[in-house]
Design a protein around this motif. Structure first.
Motif, PDB file in Angstrom:
ATOM      1  N   PHE A  86       0.821  -1.215   0.000  1.00 35.40           N
ATOM      2  CA  PHE A  86       0.000   0.000   0.000  1.00 35.40           C
ATOM      3  C   PHE A  86       0.852   1.261   0.000  1.00 35.40           C
ATOM      4  N   ARG A  87       0.398   2.245  -0.748  1.00 31.86           N
ATOM      5  CA  ARG A  87       0.955   3.596  -0.760  1.00 31.86           C
ATOM      6  C   ARG A  87      -0.230   4.550  -0.643  1.00 31.86           C
ATOM      7  N   THR A  88      -0.176   5.445   0.305  1.00 29.85           N
ATOM      8  CA  THR A  88      -1.194   6.481   0.426  1.00 29.85           C
ATOM      9  C   THR A  88      -0.459   7.795   0.577  1.00 29.85           C
ATOM     10  N   GLY A  89      -1.065   8.870   0.123  1.00 31.09           N
ATOM     11  CA  GLY A  89      -0.371  10.135   0.268  1.00 31.09           C
ATOM     12  C   GLY A  89      -1.146  11.314  -0.275  1.00 31.09           C
ATOM     13  N   TYR A  90      -0.491  12.454  -0.192  1.00 28.78           N
ATOM     14  CA  TYR A  90      -1.027  13.677  -0.776  1.00 28.78           C
ATOM     15  C   TYR A  90       0.125  14.549  -1.225  1.00 28.78           C
ATOM     16  N   ARG A  91      -0.212  15.531  -2.041  1.00 24.34           N
ATOM     17  CA  ARG A  91       0.783  16.503  -2.513  1.00 24.34           C
ATOM     18  C   ARG A  91       0.062  17.798  -2.864  1.00 24.34           C
ATOM     19  N   TYR A  92       0.841  18.873  -2.932  1.00 20.58           N
ATOM     20  CA  TYR A  92       0.354  20.214  -3.301  1.00 20.58           C
ATOM     21  C   TYR A  92      -0.704  20.761  -2.324  1.00 20.58           C
ATOM     22  N   VAL A  93      -0.556  20.448  -1.037  1.00 24.47           N
ATOM     23  CA  VAL A  93      -1.518  20.883  -0.026  1.00 24.47           C
ATOM     24  C   VAL A  93      -1.040  22.185   0.609  1.00 24.47           C
ATOM     25  N   HIS A  94      -1.904  23.180   0.607  1.00 25.62           N
ATOM     26  CA  HIS A  94      -1.568  24.487   1.172  1.00 25.62           C
ATOM     27  C   HIS A  94      -1.370  24.401   2.687  1.00 25.62           C
ATOM     28  N   PRO A  95      -0.445  25.220   3.223  1.00 28.91           N
ATOM     29  CA  PRO A  95      -0.244  25.251   4.672  1.00 28.91           C
ATOM     30  C   PRO A  95      -1.572  25.504   5.386  1.00 28.91           C
ATOM     31  N   GLY A  96      -1.746  24.821   6.496  1.00 29.29           N
ATOM     32  CA  GLY A  96      -2.976  24.944   7.271  1.00 29.29           C
ATOM     33  C   GLY A  96      -4.015  23.900   6.913  1.00 29.29           C
ATOM     34  N   ASN A  97      -3.885  23.282   5.750  1.00 30.50           N
ATOM     35  CA  ASN A  97      -4.816  22.237   5.332  1.00 30.50           C
ATOM     36  C   ASN A  97      -4.236  20.841   5.496  1.00 30.50           C
ATOM     37  N   ASP A  98      -2.951  20.740   5.813  1.00 24.37           N
ATOM     38  CA  ASP A  98      -2.322  19.428   5.883  1.00 24.37           C
ATOM     39  C   ASP A  98      -2.926  18.552   6.977  1.00 24.37           C
ATOM     40  N   GLY A  99      -3.438  19.140   8.043  1.00 21.54           N
ATOM     41  CA  GLY A  99      -4.047  18.361   9.128  1.00 21.54           C
ATOM     42  C   GLY A  99      -5.237  17.541   8.661  1.00 21.54           C
ATOM     43  N   LYS A 100      -6.054  18.112   7.774  1.00 21.11           N
ATOM     44  CA  LYS A 100      -7.211  17.383   7.231  1.00 21.11           C
ATOM     45  C   LYS A 100      -6.753  16.190   6.399  1.00 21.11           C
ATOM     46  N   PHE A 101      -5.722  16.391   5.624  1.00 20.72           N
ATOM     47  CA  PHE A 101      -5.210  15.314   4.784  1.00 20.72           C
ATOM     48  C   PHE A 101      -4.482  14.268   5.626  1.00 20.72           C
ATOM     49  N   ASP A 102      -3.758  14.702   6.660  1.00 18.41           N
ATOM     50  CA  ASP A 102      -3.124  13.760   7.582  1.00 18.41           C
ATOM     51  C   ASP A 102      -4.175  12.873   8.243  1.00 18.41           C
ATOM     52  N   SER A 103      -5.292  13.464   8.664  1.00 20.08           N
ATOM     53  CA  SER A 103      -6.364  12.695   9.302  1.00 20.08           C
ATOM     54  C   SER A 103      -6.901  11.621   8.367  1.00 20.08           C
ATOM     55  N   SER A 104      -7.044  11.958   7.099  1.00 12.81           N
ATOM     56  CA  SER A 104      -7.530  10.992   6.118  1.00 12.81           C
ATOM     57  C   SER A 104      -6.581   9.804   5.998  1.00 12.81           C
ATOM     58  N   LEU A 105      -5.279  10.079   5.900  1.00  9.84           N
ATOM     59  CA  LEU A 105      -4.293   8.994   5.784  1.00  9.84           C
ATOM     60  C   LEU A 105      -4.232   8.168   7.064  1.00  9.84           C
ATOM     61  N   ASN A 106      -4.283   8.831   8.214  1.00  7.41           N
ATOM     62  CA  ASN A 106      -4.230   8.116   9.484  1.00  7.41           C
ATOM     63  C   ASN A 106      -5.444   7.205   9.654  1.00  7.41           C
ATOM     64  N   TYR A 107      -6.621   7.677   9.246  1.00  9.36           N
ATOM     65  CA  TYR A 107      -7.839   6.869   9.329  1.00  9.36           C
ATOM     66  C   TYR A 107      -7.681   5.605   8.489  1.00  9.36           C
ATOM     67  N   PHE A 108      -7.206   5.766   7.263  1.00 13.52           N
ATOM     68  CA  PHE A 108      -7.004   4.614   6.381  1.00 13.52           C
ATOM     69  C   PHE A 108      -6.019   3.634   7.020  1.00 13.52           C
ATOM     70  N   THR A 109      -4.925   4.157   7.538  1.00  9.59           N
ATOM     71  CA  THR A 109      -3.890   3.331   8.153  1.00  9.59           C
ATOM     72  C   THR A 109      -4.462   2.467   9.280  1.00  9.59           C
ATOM     73  N   LEU A 110      -5.351   3.047  10.059  1.00  6.34           N
ATOM     74  CA  LEU A 110      -5.923   2.326  11.197  1.00  6.34           C
ATOM     75  C   LEU A 110      -7.049   1.360  10.807  1.00  6.34           C
ATOM     76  N   HIS A 111      -7.664   1.570   9.640  1.00  5.64           N
ATOM     77  CA  HIS A 111      -8.853   0.797   9.295  1.00  5.64           C
ATOM     78  C   HIS A 111      -8.705  -0.151   8.115  1.00  5.64           C
ATOM     79  N   ILE A 112      -7.525  -0.270   7.546  1.00  3.21           N
ATOM     80  CA  ILE A 112      -7.344  -1.184   6.427  1.00  3.21           C
ATOM     81  C   ILE A 112      -7.543  -2.620   6.935  1.00  3.21           C
ATOM     82  N   LYS A 113      -8.308  -3.394   6.193  1.00  2.34           N
ATOM     83  CA  LYS A 113      -8.613  -4.775   6.599  1.00  2.34           C
ATOM     84  C   LYS A 113      -8.113  -5.750   5.562  1.00  2.34           C
TER      85      LYS A 113
END
Length: 113
Positions: A86-113
């Motif tokens: 698995f590879r998950t990620g993001y790019r070109y995210v403006h400062p201040g918005n990275d937390g929302k994208f981090d949450s998305s990746l962290n959720y996936f990481t914890l819930h992959i079955k």
């Protein structure tokens, strides 16, 4: 592909799902302003989805996954998580918005079955 519920930041303008000739399953979300979020199940564990300078970026561990995070030359955030096929990620995210994208990746990481 293993199953997981995706939690992605709202207001994406386009979603693209594809399987390439190598059997790599990819799902991309595109946002106004250029940000991209991706989730990939790859048959090729060395496939590069975004360039990472390994001399400048030390891998970190989170929930048993290896990840890299940084700021590109346009001062936008990027991140890539890696675990097995698995590879998950993001790019070109403006400062201040990275937390929302981090949450998305962290959720996936914890819930992959």
């Amino acid at each position: 592909m293993k199953q997981a519920t995706l939690m992605v930041p709202k207001k994406f303008s386009r979603m693209e799902r594809k399987t390439d000739s190598g059997g790599n399953e990819q799902q991309y979300f595109y946002y106004p302003g250029g940000a991209q979020l991706y989730f990939v199940h790859t048959n090729d564990s060395v496939q590069e989805l975004q360039p990472i300078n390994y001399e400048e970026n030390i891998p970190r561990q989170l929930y048993g996954w290896q990840y890299y995070k940084g700021i590109d030359n346009t001062n936008r955030y990027w991140r890539e998580n890696r675990h097995a096929s698995f590879r998950t990620g993001y790019r070109y995210v403006h400062p201040g918005n990275d937390g929302k994208f981090d949450s998305s990746l962290n959720y996936f990481t914890l819930h992959i079955k």
